[in-house]
Scaffold this active site. Structure first.
Site, PDB file in Angstrom:
ATOM      1  N   ASP A  84       0.924  -1.277   0.180  1.00  0.00           N
ATOM      2  CA  ASP A  84       0.089  -0.111  -0.002  1.00  0.00           C
ATOM      3  C   ASP A  84       0.944   1.301  -0.037  1.00  0.00           C
ATOM      4  OD1 ASP A  84      -1.914   1.839   0.147  1.00  0.00           O
ATOM      5  OD2 ASP A  84      -2.681   1.199   2.097  1.00  0.00           O
ATOM      6  N   LYS A  89       0.319   3.729  -2.472  1.00  0.00           N
ATOM      7  CA  LYS A  89      -0.295   4.746  -2.727  1.00  0.00           C
ATOM      8  C   LYS A  89       0.493   5.499  -4.172  1.00  0.00           C
ATOM      9  CE  LYS A  89      -3.436   5.069   0.846  1.00  0.00           C
ATOM     10  NZ  LYS A  89      -2.724   4.176   1.917  1.00  0.00           N
ATOM     11  N   ASP A 141       3.233   8.822  -9.204  1.00  0.00           N
ATOM     12  CA  ASP A 141       4.272   9.673  -9.827  1.00  0.00           C
ATOM     13  C   ASP A 141       4.238   9.806 -11.431  1.00  0.00           C
ATOM     14  OD1 ASP A 141       6.715  10.857  -9.980  1.00  0.00           O
ATOM     15  OD2 ASP A 141       7.443  10.192  -8.015  1.00  0.00           O
TER      16      ASP A 141
HETATM   17  O1  NUP Z   1      -8.894   5.256   1.768  1.00  0.00           O
HETATM   18  C1  NUP Z   1      -8.291   4.487   2.333  1.00  0.00           C
HETATM   19  N1  NUP Z   1      -8.074   4.591   3.857  1.00  0.00           N
HETATM   20  C2  NUP Z   1      -7.507   3.837   4.428  1.00  0.00           C
HETATM   21  O2  NUP Z   1      -7.617   3.618   5.765  1.00  0.00           O
HETATM   22  C3  NUP Z   1      -7.263   4.108   1.809  1.00  0.00           C
HETATM   23  C4  NUP Z   1      -6.134   3.177   2.653  1.00  0.00           C
HETATM   24  N2  NUP Z   1      -5.217   2.456   1.892  1.00  0.00           N
HETATM   25  N3  NUP Z   1      -6.396   2.892   3.822  1.00  0.00           N
HETATM   26  C5  NUP Z   1      -5.367   2.146   4.616  1.00  0.00           C
HETATM   27  O3  NUP Z   1      -6.338   1.179   5.332  1.00  0.00           O
HETATM   28  C6  NUP Z   1      -4.787   2.824   5.994  1.00  0.00           C
HETATM   29  O4  NUP Z   1      -3.384   3.508   5.191  1.00  0.00           O
HETATM   30  C7  NUP Z   1      -4.443   1.856   6.510  1.00  0.00           C
HETATM   31  O5  NUP Z   1      -3.459   0.908   6.524  1.00  0.00           O
HETATM   32  C8  NUP Z   1      -5.786   0.905   6.542  1.00  0.00           C
HETATM   33  C9  NUP Z   1      -6.960   1.168   7.568  1.00  0.00           C
HETATM   34  O6  NUP Z   1      -6.257   0.979   8.906  1.00  0.00           O
HETATM   35  P1  NUP Z   1      -7.303   0.925   9.985  1.00  0.00           P
HETATM   36  O7  NUP Z   1      -7.989   2.214  10.330  1.00  0.00           O
HETATM   37  O8  NUP Z   1      -8.112  -0.114  10.197  1.00  0.00           O
HETATM   38  O9  NUP Z   1      -6.396   0.846  11.156  1.00  0.00           O
END
Ligand code: NUP
EC number: 4.1.1.23
Length: 211
Positions: free
Chosen positions: A58, A60, A63
């Site tokens: 992850d 994201k 670039d």
């Molecule tokens: O929109 C997003 N929201 C999100 O929380 C996109 C993500 N990739 N995440 C990721 O999901 C965030 O960075 C974290 O790793 C995980 C959610 O974690 P938690 O809120 O359950 O602890």
């Protein structure tokens, strides 16, 4: 069945291996992001591969095409099986990742709409829908969409159809596992599992809900 994906956002290799050891029987994949990789190094991915679960990077990625390709190639060479990209950098940037993904036999997901409140300031509504359509057009495996807004997941589903929706925001961010599970393909859960007194028991509960 909706898959259960652990967001392993702990900061050290030791914690990561301990939580993974306790919870892996209930998981379908592990998602690693900057918190763990910056804390423990990218080599933690190889160590986590002992649990025989898909590993999702992850990062994201957002670039220019050449840099995106270099990042994606490095991710797949490091033991990951999937990568998460941002879509707002545009279709040429995304296509570079899709190409590297296909060459590696991996999977690529695009963030269509984020789960936190601030997402509504820039990355939602029509923009999210355009990103979802781009995810389809560029041949990705699916999108990331917010468990905190089930009505948005339904709207995005009508665009991406049978591609996958992976959805974070359950638990710590307020999303409801029972409500979101039937709408998505993968439920991403972090703090509710790794910060709990008994991560295995908590993972088992989410694994049960997703059925
Ligand atoms: O929109 C997003 N929201 C999100 O929380 C996109 C993500 N990739 N995440 C990721 O999901 C965030 O960075 C974290 O790793 C995980 C959610 O974690 P938690 O809120 O359950 O602890």
């Amino acid at each position: 069945m909706t898959e259960l994906i652990l967001a392993l956002d702990v900061l050290t290799r030791e914690e990561a291996l301990e939580i993974a050891e306790e919870t892996y029987p209930y998981l379908d994949a592990i998602k690693l992001g900057y918190p763990l990789v910056l804390g423990a190094g990218l080599s933690v991915a190889r160590e986590l591969s002992q649990f025989d679960l898909p590993l999702i990077a992850d990062f994201k990625v957002a670039d220019i095409p050449n840099t995106n390709r270099l990042i994606a190639e490095h991710v797949f060479e490091s033991g990951f099986s999937a990568i998460i990209a941002h879509g707002f950098a545009g279709s040429d940037s995304l296509k570079a990742i899709v190409e590297a993904t296909e060459n590696a036999g991996g999977e690529c997901y695009v963030v269509a709409e984020m789960s936190h409140p601030g997402a509504l300031e820039f990355l939602s509504g029509e923009t999210a829908e355009k990103i979802a359509q781009m995810a389809v057009d560029c041949g990705t495996d699916g999108i990331i969409a917010p468990a905190t807004r089930p009505e948005r997941v339904k709207a995005l589903r009508s665009i991406i159809k049978d591609k996958k929706i992976l959805s974070p925001g359950v638990g710590a961010q307020g999303g409801d596992a029972r409500e979101i599970a039937p709408l998505i393909d993968g439920m991403i859960v972090g703090r509710s599992i790794y910060n709990s007194e008994n991560p295995a028991k908590e993972a088992e509960k989410f694994a049960f809900v997703r059925r």
